[in-house]
Write a protein that holds these residues in place. Structure first.
Motif, mmCIF file in Angstrom:
data_model
loop_
_atom_site.group_PDB
_atom_site.id
_atom_site.type_symbol
_atom_site.label_atom_id
_atom_site.label_comp_id
_atom_site.label_asym_id
_atom_site.label_seq_id
_atom_site.Cartn_x
_atom_site.Cartn_y
_atom_site.Cartn_z
ATOM 1 N N ILE A 7 75.913 101.527 11.407
ATOM 2 C CA ILE A 7 76.409 102.609 12.183
ATOM 3 C C ILE A 7 77.596 103.518 11.575
ATOM 4 O O ILE A 7 77.590 104.575 11.708
ATOM 5 C CB ILE A 7 77.101 101.872 13.577
ATOM 6 C CG1 ILE A 7 77.439 103.102 14.624
ATOM 7 C CG2 ILE A 7 78.335 101.081 13.286
ATOM 8 C CD1 ILE A 7 76.191 104.068 14.995
ATOM 9 N N ALA A 8 78.225 102.834 10.604
ATOM 10 C CA ALA A 8 79.298 103.616 9.803
ATOM 11 C C ALA A 8 78.494 104.688 8.760
ATOM 12 O O ALA A 8 78.834 105.937 8.749
ATOM 13 C CB ALA A 8 79.934 102.685 8.932
ATOM 14 N N PHE A 9 77.258 104.418 8.639
ATOM 15 C CA PHE A 9 76.383 105.313 7.589
ATOM 16 C C PHE A 9 75.842 106.311 8.650
ATOM 17 O O PHE A 9 75.618 107.511 8.197
ATOM 18 C CB PHE A 9 75.402 104.747 6.914
ATOM 19 C CG PHE A 9 75.854 104.000 5.546
ATOM 20 C CD1 PHE A 9 76.296 104.884 4.510
ATOM 21 C CD2 PHE A 9 75.498 102.699 4.988
ATOM 22 C CE1 PHE A 9 76.709 104.326 3.427
ATOM 23 C CE2 PHE A 9 75.772 102.317 3.951
ATOM 24 C CZ PHE A 9 76.551 102.825 3.191
ATOM 25 N N VAL A 10 75.569 105.902 9.928
ATOM 26 C CA VAL A 10 75.107 106.761 10.686
ATOM 27 C C VAL A 10 76.110 107.803 10.926
ATOM 28 O O VAL A 10 75.621 109.318 10.944
ATOM 29 C CB VAL A 10 74.668 106.158 12.150
ATOM 30 C CG1 VAL A 10 74.704 107.263 13.249
ATOM 31 C CG2 VAL A 10 73.438 105.496 12.226
ATOM 32 N N HIS A 11 77.281 107.709 10.925
ATOM 33 C CA HIS A 11 78.345 108.667 11.255
ATOM 34 C C HIS A 11 78.382 109.481 10.160
ATOM 35 O O HIS A 11 78.471 110.805 10.239
ATOM 36 C CB HIS A 11 79.752 107.919 11.291
ATOM 37 C CG HIS A 11 80.896 108.756 12.024
ATOM 38 N ND1 HIS A 11 82.117 108.337 11.380
ATOM 39 C CD2 HIS A 11 80.938 109.841 12.595
ATOM 40 C CE1 HIS A 11 82.865 109.673 12.034
ATOM 41 N NE2 HIS A 11 82.183 110.154 12.709
ATOM 42 N N PHE A 12 78.212 109.108 8.833
ATOM 43 C CA PHE A 12 78.445 109.832 7.720
ATOM 44 C C PHE A 12 77.119 110.804 7.401
ATOM 45 O O PHE A 12 77.276 112.028 6.999
ATOM 46 C CB PHE A 12 78.310 108.709 6.337
ATOM 47 C CG PHE A 12 78.339 109.534 5.014
ATOM 48 C CD1 PHE A 12 79.515 110.423 4.565
ATOM 49 C CD2 PHE A 12 77.495 109.236 4.409
ATOM 50 C CE1 PHE A 12 79.234 110.848 3.314
ATOM 51 C CE2 PHE A 12 77.080 110.019 3.067
ATOM 52 C CZ PHE A 12 78.124 110.871 2.523
#
Length: 384
Positions: A321-326
């Protein structure tokens, strides 16, 4: 320039502390943030008894997830805080399909801060028009990003697939956090263990709720004060980078906006630094447009750091989910700014809106309340 410097001044207390003490306090706050993320994740899992899917059935509609992220960020005025909480909740069992629209909503919600900052120029019609124009470019860009990428995500699961690929690439080591040694867990483990020992004296559901509340309090305090300290340490450097990047092309502006936001740990701070510069006529709203886009990318660092503190079976999902944000913010810049026929929509619409708001100042307040609160809450009532 003097008023822009005043806008950038950090808390007086921060200025009086010696610089080494401020750096030490910053590291303590980072430790507190990482501890908070783990506490929220563990507490969420305990409180829901692994039934997070059922708990969030009401938000299975992606539009509700979007609104939850948007309103939460508008109220807290920190997308870094909300994105870190979302990472923790995914670690605790929140389905990633629900978390993705929440992350998108957080991007819109964070725009409220610089729009409020523009109200500081309301006493002068021309200054207010310029400042409101600069502030709402961010709003329109983030709204267009949602209009483009939320339907694509709902139809094809593009961000979920892309982020899963990145997790597969980067999870070959400590980031997996399951079998290997995790240095962040080793550092935060003792304090988390102590807090957990105390909360486990409560009935199970209250144990989880207590950990969530302690984690939320810690994360809000730590990220808020991290922002104050980073501003006191870096805002002069950040302002210098901003001024040097203006007029040097889109790549320079986007890169500088990203770097400055990483320095001050707040996209709201970065964009709010620019509003007085435009309001005072030092630079144009169009000139700061690429810098604003870089701020969206730079703010992703907080969620990525938070994800590194997660261990256990959901560590990969937290990182995802952190990579989704990025990925979402990078792709939004590539698509909206990269396509010439879309590129000018945010600055043109914000300019037209600013002209109307300058003539009827009440429209400015109506815009803030309507876009960030009334319309979302009405949508919740309609969709629930």
């Amino acid at each position: 320039m003097s008023s822009s410097l005043q806008e950038a001044n950090p808390n007086i207390l921060m200025q009086t502390l010696p610089k080494p003490m401020r750096w030490a306090l910053l590291f303590i706050l980072v430790f507190a943030m990482l501890t908070a993320v783990s506490l929220i994740g563990g507490g969420f899992k305990t409180a829901t008894q692994e039934h997070a899917n059922q708990l969030f059935d009401f938000a299975s509609n992606p539009f509700l997830g979007l609104i939850i992220g948007m309103v939460a960020t508008a109220l807290i005025q920190s997308s870094s805080t909300v994105s870190s909480v979302i990472v923790a909740m995914v670690a605790g069992g929140l389905p990633i399909e629900i978390a993705i629209p929440m992350m998108m909503g957080a991007n819109i919600g964070t725009s409220i801060t610089n729009t409020i900052v523009s109200l500081g120029h309301i006493g002068n019609k021309e200054e207010f028009q310029r400042a409101f124009n600069a502030a709402t470019i961010h709003d329109f860009f983030n709204i267009f990003a949602v209009l483009i990428f939320l339907p694509l995500e709902m139809t094809f699961g593009m961000l979920e697939s892309l982020s899963a690929m990145l997790v597969a690439i980067f999870s070959t080591g400590a980031t997996a956090g399951v079998d290997g040694f995790n240095p962040i867990k080793a550092v935060t483990g003792p304090i988390i263990g102590l807090i957990t020992y105390v909360t486990t004296q409560l009935p199970t559901i209250y144990d989880g709720i207590a950990r969530i509340l302690i984690g939320l309090a810690l994360i809000v305090l730590s990220i808020t004060w991290m922002g104050k300290i980073m501003k006191s340490l870096m805002v002069g450097r950040a302002r210098e980078i901003l001024q040097n990047s203006l007029g040097r092309g889109a790549v320079s502006g986007i890169t500088s906006g990203t770097f400055v936001t990483v320095l001050v740990q707040s996209s709201s701070t970065t964009t709010s630094l620019m509003v007085p510069l435009v309001g005072n006529g030092i630079v144009t709203a169009r000139a700061i447009y690429p810098f604003t886009l870089g701020a969206n990318i730079g703010t992703c660092i907080t969620a990525l750091i938070a994800a590194l503190s997660i261990t256990g079976p959901n560590a990969g999902l937290a990182l995802q989910i952190a990579f989704v944000h990025f990925c979402y913010n990078v792709l939004a810049v590539l698509v909206i700014y990269g396509l010439a026929f879309i590129r000018e929509w945010p600055p043109n619409l914000s300019y037209q809106l600013s002209l109307k708001v300058a003539e009827q100042k009440a429209y400015g307040l109506a815009y803030i309340v309507g876009v960030f609160f009334v319309v979302p809450l009405a949508a919740v009532i309609f969709l629930a």
